[in-house]
Design a protein around this motif. Structure first.
Motif, PDB file in Angstrom:
ATOM      1  N   UNK A   4       0.804  -1.218   0.000  1.00 18.90           N
ATOM      2  CA  UNK A   4       0.000   0.000   0.000  1.00 18.90           C
ATOM      3  C   UNK A   4       0.841   1.272   0.000  1.00 18.90           C
ATOM      4  N   UNK A   5       1.847   1.394   0.896  1.00 17.77           N
ATOM      5  CA  UNK A   5       2.624   2.641   0.849  1.00 17.77           C
ATOM      6  C   UNK A   5       3.336   2.833  -0.482  1.00 17.77           C
ATOM      7  N   UNK A   6       3.921   1.777  -1.027  1.00 15.55           N
ATOM      8  CA  UNK A   6       4.632   1.903  -2.300  1.00 15.55           C
ATOM      9  C   UNK A   6       3.662   2.264  -3.420  1.00 15.55           C
ATOM     10  N   UNK A   7       2.527   1.591  -3.475  1.00 15.82           N
ATOM     11  CA  UNK A   7       1.531   1.893  -4.505  1.00 15.82           C
ATOM     12  C   UNK A   7       0.967   3.305  -4.300  1.00 15.82           C
ATOM     13  N   UNK A   8       0.771   3.667  -3.049  1.00 20.45           N
ATOM     14  CA  UNK A   8       0.281   5.014  -2.742  1.00 20.45           C
ATOM     15  C   UNK A   8       1.280   6.082  -3.167  1.00 20.45           C
ATOM     16  N   UNK A   9       2.557   5.828  -2.925  1.00 17.26           N
ATOM     17  CA  UNK A   9       3.583   6.789  -3.323  1.00 17.26           C
ATOM     18  C   UNK A   9       3.712   6.876  -4.840  1.00 17.26           C
ATOM     19  N   UNK A  10       3.569   5.761  -5.520  1.00 12.53           N
ATOM     20  CA  UNK A  10       3.603   5.785  -6.990  1.00 12.53           C
ATOM     21  C   UNK A  10       2.412   6.583  -7.540  1.00 12.53           C
ATOM     22  N   UNK A  11       1.244   6.373  -6.963  1.00 12.86           N
ATOM     23  CA  UNK A  11       0.062   7.134  -7.386  1.00 12.86           C
ATOM     24  C   UNK A  11       0.255   8.626  -7.082  1.00 12.86           C
ATOM     25  N   UNK A  12       0.905   8.922  -5.952  1.00 16.29           N
ATOM     26  CA  UNK A  12       1.177  10.312  -5.588  1.00 16.29           C
ATOM     27  C   UNK A  12       2.107  10.974  -6.609  1.00 16.29           C
ATOM     28  N   UNK A  13       3.121  10.246  -7.056  1.00 19.91           N
ATOM     29  CA  UNK A  13       4.027  10.780  -8.079  1.00 19.91           C
ATOM     30  C   UNK A  13       3.255  11.072  -9.366  1.00 19.91           C
ATOM     31  N   UNK A  14       2.392  10.144  -9.759  1.00 17.48           N
ATOM     32  CA  UNK A  14       1.565  10.354 -10.956  1.00 17.48           C
ATOM     33  C   UNK A  14       0.641  11.565 -10.778  1.00 17.48           C
ATOM     34  N   UNK A  15       0.071  11.703  -9.576  1.00 18.87           N
ATOM     35  CA  UNK A  15      -0.819  12.837  -9.296  1.00 18.87           C
ATOM     36  C   UNK A  15      -0.043  14.150  -9.375  1.00 18.87           C
ATOM     37  N   UNK A  16       1.155  14.159  -8.827  1.00 13.03           N
ATOM     38  CA  UNK A  16       1.967  15.370  -8.848  1.00 13.03           C
ATOM     39  C   UNK A  16       2.319  15.764 -10.281  1.00 13.03           C
ATOM     40  N   UNK A  17       2.637  14.791 -11.103  1.00 13.19           N
ATOM     41  CA  UNK A  17       2.934  15.074 -12.512  1.00 13.19           C
ATOM     42  C   UNK A  17       1.695  15.616 -13.230  1.00 13.19           C
ATOM     43  N   UNK A  18       0.532  15.055 -12.917  1.00 16.32           N
ATOM     44  CA  UNK A  18      -0.716  15.557 -13.508  1.00 16.32           C
ATOM     45  C   UNK A  18      -0.988  16.991 -13.052  1.00 16.32           C
TER      46      UNK A  18
END
Length: 186
Positions: A4-18
């Protein structure tokens, strides 16, 4: 649960790029995933949903739902104070909350949040940084709504000045709307 933390952080990186691209739909999708995954994490080291919740609030602004944005941005401000001792995330979250209130027509609350963001920014030495752009944007909207064209112009110029080359795409769009409204008012 470990992923969960790793997937959450990956989604956060994608969100930040968006966020940086100004891609509202992707921002909403990835920030929502990140917030959910980081909130559910059992790993305390990876469990800071504040930035994801802030980005989810921005996504609500992009999609024209400022009333929904206020809840996420207020929550992000609380996370920022608790997890980071304030800093840039708190300045940005408070400023974004001010924008959400202004877009919703709650001008008194918007001005209170903008003033709070700018006071906090000054205390942290961040008043002349990109993080303060949102508070100045909110002030421009509030002043324009109140008929203070000169004040709105000054706040709009200050927003652009503090943001510099880091002017966010959403801020650029909203500043365009403020400018158009000012021109129609003159």
């Amino acid at each position: 649960a470990r992923r969960r933390p790793a997937a959450g952080l990956m989604a956060l990186i994608e969100a930040d790029q968006a966020f940086l691209r100004g891609d509202g739909p992707a921002l909403r999708r990835f920030s929502g995933q990140a917030a959910e995954l980081l909130r559910m994490s059992d790993d305390v080291r990876g469990r800071d949903p504040g930035p994801a919740v802030a980005l989810l609030g921005v996504a609500e602004l992009w999609t024209g739902q400022p009333e929904k944005a206020t809840g996420h941005l207020a929550e992000a401000s609380v996370f920022a104070a608790a997890q980071h001792g304030g800093g840039t995330l708190e300045v940005e979250a408070r400023g974004l909350l001010a924008v959400a209130h202004a877009m919703h027509g709650a001008n008194l609350r918007a001005e209170e949040c903008a003033a709070s963001a700018l006071t906090w920014a000054a205390a942290q030495g961040l008043e002349r940084t990109q993080w303060a752009q949102w508070a100045w944007l909110a002030r421009a909207i509030v002043m324009l709504d109140g008929g203070d064209l000169s004040g709105a112009l000054g706040a709009r110029q200050r927003c652009v000045a503090v943001a510099g080359s880091a002017l966010n795409p959403l801020a650029r769009v909203l500043l365009g709307l403020v400018t158009a409204r000012q021109l129609l008012t003159v």
